[in-house]
Design a protein around this motif. Structure first.
Motif, PDB file in Angstrom:
ATOM      1  N   SER A 250      73.904  27.023  89.965  1.00  0.00           N
ATOM      2  CA  SER A 250      72.975  27.315  88.872  1.00  0.00           C
ATOM      3  C   SER A 250      73.620  27.132  87.502  1.00  0.00           C
ATOM      4  N   ASP A 251      74.914  27.380  87.382  1.00  0.00           N
ATOM      5  CA  ASP A 251      75.552  27.189  86.075  1.00  0.00           C
ATOM      6  C   ASP A 251      75.574  25.713  85.680  1.00  0.00           C
ATOM      7  N   GLN A 252      75.532  24.804  86.652  1.00  0.00           N
ATOM      8  CA  GLN A 252      75.463  23.373  86.349  1.00  0.00           C
ATOM      9  C   GLN A 252      74.064  22.973  85.888  1.00  0.00           C
ATOM     10  N   LEU A 253      73.073  23.793  86.212  1.00  0.00           N
ATOM     11  CA  LEU A 253      71.686  23.486  85.863  1.00  0.00           C
ATOM     12  C   LEU A 253      71.227  24.204  84.596  1.00  0.00           C
ATOM     13  N   ALA A 254      71.949  25.227  84.206  1.00  0.00           N
ATOM     14  CA  ALA A 254      71.552  26.055  83.067  1.00  0.00           C
ATOM     15  C   ALA A 254      71.341  25.213  81.812  1.00  0.00           C
ATOM     16  N   GLY A 255      70.174  25.427  81.192  1.00  0.00           N
ATOM     17  CA  GLY A 255      69.854  24.754  79.933  1.00  0.00           C
ATOM     18  C   GLY A 255      69.438  23.306  80.072  1.00  0.00           C
ATOM     19  N   GLN A 256      69.314  22.806  81.288  1.00  0.00           N
ATOM     20  CA  GLN A 256      69.006  21.387  81.474  1.00  0.00           C
ATOM     21  C   GLN A 256      67.631  21.185  82.102  1.00  0.00           C
ATOM     22  N   ARG A 257      67.091  20.002  81.847  1.00  0.00           N
ATOM     23  CA  ARG A 257      65.896  19.515  82.539  1.00  0.00           C
ATOM     24  C   ARG A 257      66.267  18.159  83.110  1.00  0.00           C
ATOM     25  N   LEU A 258      66.099  18.004  84.409  1.00  0.00           N
ATOM     26  CA  LEU A 258      66.471  16.732  85.019  1.00  0.00           C
ATOM     27  C   LEU A 258      65.730  16.502  86.323  1.00  0.00           C
ATOM     28  N   ASP A 259      65.651  15.252  86.694  1.00  0.00           N
ATOM     29  CA  ASP A 259      65.094  14.874  87.982  1.00  0.00           C
ATOM     30  C   ASP A 259      66.262  14.536  88.895  1.00  0.00           C
ATOM     31  N   VAL A 260      66.249  15.097  90.097  1.00  0.00           N
ATOM     32  CA  VAL A 260      67.357  14.947  91.027  1.00  0.00           C
ATOM     33  C   VAL A 260      66.840  14.364  92.340  1.00  0.00           C
ATOM     34  N   ALA A 261      67.542  13.363  92.850  1.00  0.00           N
ATOM     35  CA  ALA A 261      67.158  12.739  94.112  1.00  0.00           C
ATOM     36  C   ALA A 261      67.453  13.681  95.273  1.00  0.00           C
ATOM     37  N   THR A 262      66.494  13.789  96.183  1.00  0.00           N
ATOM     38  CA  THR A 262      66.664  14.611  97.379  1.00  0.00           C
ATOM     39  C   THR A 262      67.124  13.728  98.536  1.00  0.00           C
TER      40      THR A 262
END
Length: 163
Positions: free
Chosen positions: A108-120
């Motif tokens: 979650s700390d890598q995602l904090a403050g970001q908006r992104l599309d991630v491949a599943t």
């Protein structure tokens, strides 16, 4: 201290080290172990089993799993889960479950403050919004960063459905 005593101590330390090396180390549980040990994931575990994905998620990884709770599955239209668990719907179930898995170890700390599309793993992307908590598509992460030996689990409150 004489040499004989020194050699005895060194020998005892060597034997202790050898014995310690032979005792298997406790390993951290993998993603499936963690999900299986939590009653809130019994539907997810049943779905993973029906889709033959248990061994995959016990593999080396690392995997990031957005894990829906039983309540998230119960929020689907009546009969949906039962229908997906039928052998003839295995391909659709695999598609849905692999849509909940992202390659790598994403905390979650890598995602904090970001908006992104991630491949599943399924091939499509999920939209992650980490500006106020963490959301995956329309689902909210309710518990983040459950560490496993082969990745990380983030508990979500809705089942993610690929397009």
């Amino acid at each position: 201290m004489n040499r004989r005593a020194l050699f005895r101590i060194a020998g005892a330390v060597s034997v202790a080290a050898l014995l310690a090396a032979c005792v298997p180390a406790e390993t951290e549980p993998d993603i499936v172990d963690i999900a299986s040990s939590n009653d809130d994931f019994s539907t997810l575990v049943a779905a993973l089993s029906a889709a033959d994905l248990v061994e995959t998620l016990q593999g080396d990884g690392p995997f990031t799993v957005f894990a829906p709770t039983n309540a998230a599955f119960e929020a689907l239209p009546a009969g949906t889960v039962e229908n997906l668990l039928k052998p003839e719907n295995k391909d659709q179930l695999v598609k849905i479950l692999t849509y909940h898995v992202v390659p790598g170890n994403v905390t979650s700390d890598q995602l904090a403050g970001q908006r992104l599309d991630v491949a599943t793993v399924q091939g499509q992307t999920v939209h992650i919004d980490g500006r106020s908590g963490v959301k995956v598509n329309k689902s909210r992460v309710t518990t983040a960063d459950i560490a496993a030996s082969n990745g990380v689990i983030h508990v979500i409150d809705m089942v993610l459905l690929p397009k």
